[in-house]
Every structure is written in C-alpha cells, then in structure tokens.
Design a protein around this motif. Sequence first.
Motif, PDB file in Angstrom:
ATOM      1  N   PHE A 209      -3.514   0.863  -4.242  1.00 52.12           N
ATOM      2  CA  PHE A 209      -3.184  -0.437  -3.308  1.00 52.12           C
ATOM      3  C   PHE A 209      -1.564  -0.480  -3.546  1.00 52.12           C
ATOM      4  CE2 PHE A 209      -2.888  -4.758  -2.232  1.00 52.12           C
ATOM      5  CZ  PHE A 209      -3.059  -4.465  -0.754  1.00 52.12           C
ATOM      6  N   ILE A 210      -1.315  -0.745  -4.806  1.00 56.27           N
ATOM      7  CA  ILE A 210       0.046  -1.181  -5.201  1.00 56.27           C
ATOM      8  C   ILE A 210       1.046  -0.020  -4.931  1.00 56.27           C
ATOM      9  CG2 ILE A 210       1.667  -1.593  -7.256  1.00 56.27           C
ATOM     10  CD1 ILE A 210      -0.656  -3.415  -8.300  1.00 56.27           C
ATOM     11  N   ALA A 211       0.479   1.224  -5.168  1.00 57.45           N
ATOM     12  CA  ALA A 211       1.170   2.524  -4.804  1.00 57.45           C
ATOM     13  C   ALA A 211       1.652   2.610  -3.105  1.00 57.45           C
ATOM     14  CB  ALA A 211       0.834   3.758  -5.352  1.00 57.45           C
ATOM     15  N   ASN A 212       0.384   2.273  -2.580  1.00 54.03           N
ATOM     16  CA  ASN A 212       0.548   2.420  -1.002  1.00 54.03           C
ATOM     17  C   ASN A 212       1.485   1.297  -0.255  1.00 54.03           C
ATOM     18  OD1 ASN A 212      -0.875   4.485  -0.233  1.00 54.03           O
ATOM     19  ND2 ASN A 212      -3.007   3.446  -0.727  1.00 54.03           N
ATOM     20  N   ILE A 213       1.454   0.215  -1.023  1.00 54.59           N
ATOM     21  CA  ILE A 213       2.140  -0.922  -0.489  1.00 54.59           C
ATOM     22  C   ILE A 213       3.408  -0.891  -0.570  1.00 54.59           C
ATOM     23  CG2 ILE A 213       1.880  -2.778  -2.421  1.00 54.59           C
ATOM     24  CD1 ILE A 213       0.920  -3.985   0.700  1.00 54.59           C
ATOM     25  N   SER A 214       3.775  -0.319  -1.853  1.00 56.58           N
ATOM     26  CA  SER A 214       5.217  -0.051  -2.436  1.00 56.58           C
ATOM     27  C   SER A 214       5.840   1.027  -1.440  1.00 56.58           C
ATOM     28  CB  SER A 214       5.294   0.377  -3.802  1.00 56.58           C
ATOM     29  OG  SER A 214       4.510  -0.275  -4.599  1.00 56.58           O
ATOM     30  N   HIS A 215       5.041   2.013  -1.227  1.00 51.22           N
ATOM     31  CA  HIS A 215       5.494   2.953  -0.267  1.00 51.22           C
ATOM     32  C   HIS A 215       5.772   2.509   1.111  1.00 51.22           C
ATOM     33  CE1 HIS A 215       5.908   7.198   0.812  1.00 51.22           C
ATOM     34  NE2 HIS A 215       4.983   7.027   1.712  1.00 51.22           N
ATOM     35  N   GLU A 216       4.946   1.821   1.533  1.00 49.53           N
ATOM     36  CA  GLU A 216       4.920   1.192   2.983  1.00 49.53           C
ATOM     37  C   GLU A 216       6.055   0.385   3.328  1.00 49.53           C
ATOM     38  OE1 GLU A 216       3.001   1.775   5.546  1.00 49.53           O
ATOM     39  OE2 GLU A 216       1.819   3.020   4.592  1.00 49.53           O
ATOM     40  N   LEU A 217       6.553  -0.459   2.172  1.00 47.76           N
ATOM     41  CA  LEU A 217       7.678  -1.425   2.131  1.00 47.76           C
ATOM     42  C   LEU A 217       9.016  -0.610   1.933  1.00 47.76           C
ATOM     43  CD1 LEU A 217       6.192  -4.413   0.463  1.00 47.76           C
ATOM     44  CD2 LEU A 217       6.894  -4.020   2.792  1.00 47.76           C
ATOM     45  N   ARG A 218       8.984   0.491   1.396  1.00 45.46           N
ATOM     46  CA  ARG A 218       9.865   1.306   0.727  1.00 45.46           C
ATOM     47  C   ARG A 218      10.864   1.959   2.064  1.00 45.46           C
ATOM     48  NH1 ARG A 218       8.970   4.875  -3.193  1.00 45.46           N
ATOM     49  NH2 ARG A 218       9.120   3.450  -4.799  1.00 45.46           N
ATOM     50  N   THR A 219      10.094   2.368   2.960  1.00 46.31           N
ATOM     51  CA  THR A 219      10.708   3.077   4.135  1.00 46.31           C
ATOM     52  C   THR A 219      11.583   1.909   4.975  1.00 46.31           C
ATOM     53  OG1 THR A 219       8.828   4.360   4.157  1.00 46.31           O
ATOM     54  CG2 THR A 219      10.366   4.767   5.952  1.00 46.31           C
ATOM     55  N   PRO A 220      10.979   0.847   5.436  1.00 40.45           N
ATOM     56  CA  PRO A 220      11.788  -0.051   6.150  1.00 40.45           C
ATOM     57  C   PRO A 220      12.955  -0.592   5.479  1.00 40.45           C
ATOM     58  CG  PRO A 220       9.523  -1.088   5.681  1.00 40.45           C
ATOM     59  CD  PRO A 220       9.593   0.312   5.479  1.00 40.45           C
ATOM     60  N   LEU A 221      12.783  -0.927   4.087  1.00 41.90           N
ATOM     61  CA  LEU A 221      13.847  -1.251   3.340  1.00 41.90           C
ATOM     62  C   LEU A 221      14.941  -0.434   3.195  1.00 41.90           C
ATOM     63  CD1 LEU A 221      11.884  -3.216   0.598  1.00 41.90           C
ATOM     64  CD2 LEU A 221      13.511  -4.379   2.010  1.00 41.90           C
ATOM     65  N   THR A 222      14.535   0.867   3.013  1.00 38.29           N
ATOM     66  CA  THR A 222      15.530   1.741   2.863  1.00 38.29           C
ATOM     67  C   THR A 222      16.538   1.930   4.057  1.00 38.29           C
ATOM     68  OG1 THR A 222      13.819   3.236   1.665  1.00 38.29           O
ATOM     69  CG2 THR A 222      15.900   4.352   2.144  1.00 38.29           C
ATOM     70  N   VAL A 223      15.601   1.800   5.287  1.00 34.24           N
ATOM     71  CA  VAL A 223      16.660   1.646   6.649  1.00 34.24           C
ATOM     72  C   VAL A 223      17.571   0.528   6.530  1.00 34.24           C
ATOM     73  CG1 VAL A 223      16.308   1.756   9.257  1.00 34.24           C
ATOM     74  CG2 VAL A 223      14.640   3.076   7.967  1.00 34.24           C
ATOM     75  N   ILE A 224      17.090  -0.645   6.221  1.00 32.71           N
ATOM     76  CA  ILE A 224      17.803  -1.650   6.499  1.00 32.71           C
ATOM     77  C   ILE A 224      18.800  -1.590   5.360  1.00 32.71           C
ATOM     78  CG2 ILE A 224      17.792  -4.653   5.984  1.00 32.71           C
ATOM     79  CD1 ILE A 224      14.751  -4.241   7.197  1.00 32.71           C
ATOM     80  N   GLN A 225      18.583  -1.278   4.076  1.00 32.91           N
ATOM     81  CA  GLN A 225      19.682  -1.274   3.045  1.00 32.91           C
ATOM     82  C   GLN A 225      20.783  -0.179   3.380  1.00 32.91           C
ATOM     83  OE1 GLN A 225      18.000  -0.146  -0.561  1.00 32.91           O
ATOM     84  NE2 GLN A 225      19.665  -0.835  -1.907  1.00 32.91           N
TER      85      GLN A 225
END
Length: 431
Positions: A209-225
């Motif tokens: 779950f932690i791996a999934n949620i980190s993965h899910e949040l990483r994509t939008p954060l990478t785009v914004i960053q």
Amino acid sequence: MRHWLNALLTLFFPILTAGFFALIWGLTVGLSTLCVWLLIALWSERQKLSLFDSWLNSPNRDALPSLNPGWDRVFKSFIKIQKKQRLSKSELNRALDRFEQAVRALPDAVILLNNSRQIEWCNTKAEEYFQITFNRDQGVQIDYLLRQPSFRNFMRNVDLETSLNLRLPRMGIDRLVAIQMIPFGDNQSLLLARDITEREQLEVTRRDFIANISHELRTPLTVIQGFLETFEDNPAADPELLTRGVKLMSDQSHRMNRLITDLLALTRLETSEPPEGEVINMLSLIQSISLEAEALSTKNHIVNVQAANNLNILGSEEEIRSALSNLVSNAVRYSPNGGTISIKWALVDNEPVFSCQDQGVGIAPEHLSRLTERFYRVDKSRSQETGGTGLGLAIVKHVLNRHDAKLEITSKTNKGSQFSIRFSKDTVVSQ
Ligand code: ADP
C-alpha cells in the motif's frame, strides 16, 4: 489417657501373678512365669501383625479384622490416611485434566519434548500445524517429522532469544509459523508455534500500500515539479507553454485531490461503525446518478434507466450513492463514444438487484477476481486518462460488505461488462 490405663492394667495382671508366684515358690518361678507370659504376648502380637500385613494387600474397610482396641485404632488410622490420599490423588488428577484441557485449547501449538527431543505430549493445534497424530507419533523424534533444514539447524543451536519462522504446507495453503523453544526440567523442552500468516499478509499489504501510494503521488508531483522548475529558470516562458503547463499542473493537482478523497473514503469505510440504516428512495437516487453519468459522458453515450418504483432499501444513502456512482462512472469511462449504458433496479429472485451494463472495452477473465483490490487496474493509462484513482471498486467492495450485499461481474473483452449489486432481501423496506 484411657489407652495408657488399659496398657497399665494389661501389664499389672501378669506382674501381680508373677509376684504372687515368686512369694510362694521363689523368684525363679516368678520370673519364669513373667517370661512365659511375655513370650505368649509377643507371639500373639506377631499373629496380629501378619493379619495386618495380609489385610494391607487388599485393604477393605468392610473386612476389618477385630483384634483389640489398640489394633483397631491402627486399622482406623490407616483407613483415614488412605482416604485422604485417595482424595488428594483425585484432586491432583482433576487439576492435571484441567491443565491439559487449557493447554489443548490454546490458540498456539505446544509440543513437550523429552531430553532426546522425542514427543512426549502435544496439543490439538500442534497436530493441526505439523500434521502429526499424537497417538501415532508419541515417542518419535521431532526432527523426523519436521525435516526442513532450517528447523534442524534451529534445533541444533537453540537460542531462547530468537524464534524461527517456518513455512508449513497446510490444507493447500502455505502457513507461516513462528517457532520458539523453551527448555525446562531435566533437559526437556517445550516447543511453541504461533501462526503468523495473517500478520505477515498484513505486513505485505501495508508495504504494498505504501509503495502504491508513493508511486501514485510521484507522477503528478513530478509533472508539477518539472513545470515549476522550467518556469523558475525561465520566468518569461513562452505563453503557450505557460498555458499548457498551468493546465497540466491543475489536472495533476486535481488527480492528487481525487486520490486523497478516495483514500479518506476508504479509511472511513474501514474504520467507522456501519451507519444506522435509513430508508433510501432508490428511484430518485438512481435518477440523480444517471444525470451525473450524462454530465460525465457529455452526451457521448446513451444512458437508459429502468428502475422499479417503490423498491426501497435500508442502508446509508451516502455510501450506496458512492458505490452506484462508481459503477456508473466506470461504465462511462470505459465505453467508447456512442455506447449505451443500461441501468436497472429490480427484484431478481426476490432480491433487489442494481445492475449497470455497458458496451465498452470489457475485461479479460483473468482480471475479474482482482478488480476490487486497491490500485488494481487492467489498463493503467486509460484509467488515468479518464481521471481514475484505482480505488473505485475497492470502495464499492467495502460499502457492499457493510450492507450485506454482493458484487457480481460479467464481462467480455471488447463487448462490454455488467456490474451488479445483489442486496439481501431483508434490506427491502416493505411499503
Ligand atoms: P479506476 O479508478 O482505475 O477506474 P476502479 O477501482 O474503479 O479504478 O476500477 C478498477 C479497474 O477495473 C479499472 O482500472 C478498469 O481497468 C476496470 N474496470 C472497472 N469498471 C470497468 C468497466 N465498466 N469496463 C471495463 N473495465 C472496467
């Protein structure tokens, strides 16, 4: 006191007779009389002793030999002691039985091993975990039964501080048990085993779950960053890039927002008490959901509704709304433009059933059993393109669990899917 008096009187008579004989016939005759009397007394006591001895072989309180008051007392005292012993023996047996029952009922496996590591005793859980049968395997060395090298190694270097996690095939499923050895007595030991399969599964789920949620949040954060860094380096960026960047950043932040909303909804469903049941007007709920579906489809699909009037159920309107609208919005999102979405609400075999059928991309059979897992998607890019979080069907599953309802899915690739919710007939509110 009476016993002493009796003993004195018994002695008094022979001494008096011996003294009398000594006066008449002299001291020799007197002493000889006393000796003869003592010999007779000794012989008679010996007889009683052998009677006592033979009675001891099968002591029966109804067949007490009647000898003299002194011996009667001996017999009675013996019977008293024997009775006390019998009582404490049966108390001890009862305590042992209770102890054995308690150990048998323990949720953990317990095996008593002697100094040669042979099984002396084990409880029911041990029989179940290690697939042993006490009556058959009593006296067998434990390493003959558990042949895993890790177990043998553990037994060779027993360490009180550590436990061994051992996989055991049981009823077709691999169970994981934590084994501990506790030495006691004369080189004996107690083997304890606890089933930790569920604990391990929970740990795996938590990690995933932690791996999934980190993965899910990483994509939008990478785009914004990425965009923020571009604009930071070049504030006077090309206005077209700026417009596109702001639009993408806004999409991604909405995506994160949806993700967090769905996660919070899941947590609420998992941790809160089931809500008080209220009467849900299903016809008006379904009509409002179909309007939402039309808005989502932007008139690219045909939405048909056939809902029974007056077929209302008890439950949480908010939760049922979220389950039904997840299914309907999925039907829109996974259907090509022009497809028809049919929503039905009716009694089927006396049970109220909600169904949502589409003519969309469909789902291959191998995915069907996993669809309600969190973040499980058949086609990740399609899910993300259409604003999916991968949590919709997990939410549906939780809502249904709280409403004693079942999810049924039938689907054919490229032909379409039907998601149905079958409620229990007890939830129907009679009019
Ligand atoms: P998502 O947010 O990705 O749609 P869901 O939990 O709602 O997450 O659904 C899980 C997956 O099930 C989806 O990613 C999709 O692959 C599949 N799925 C759900 N509903 C449908 C449908 N009506 N048609 C085809 N596939 C579907």
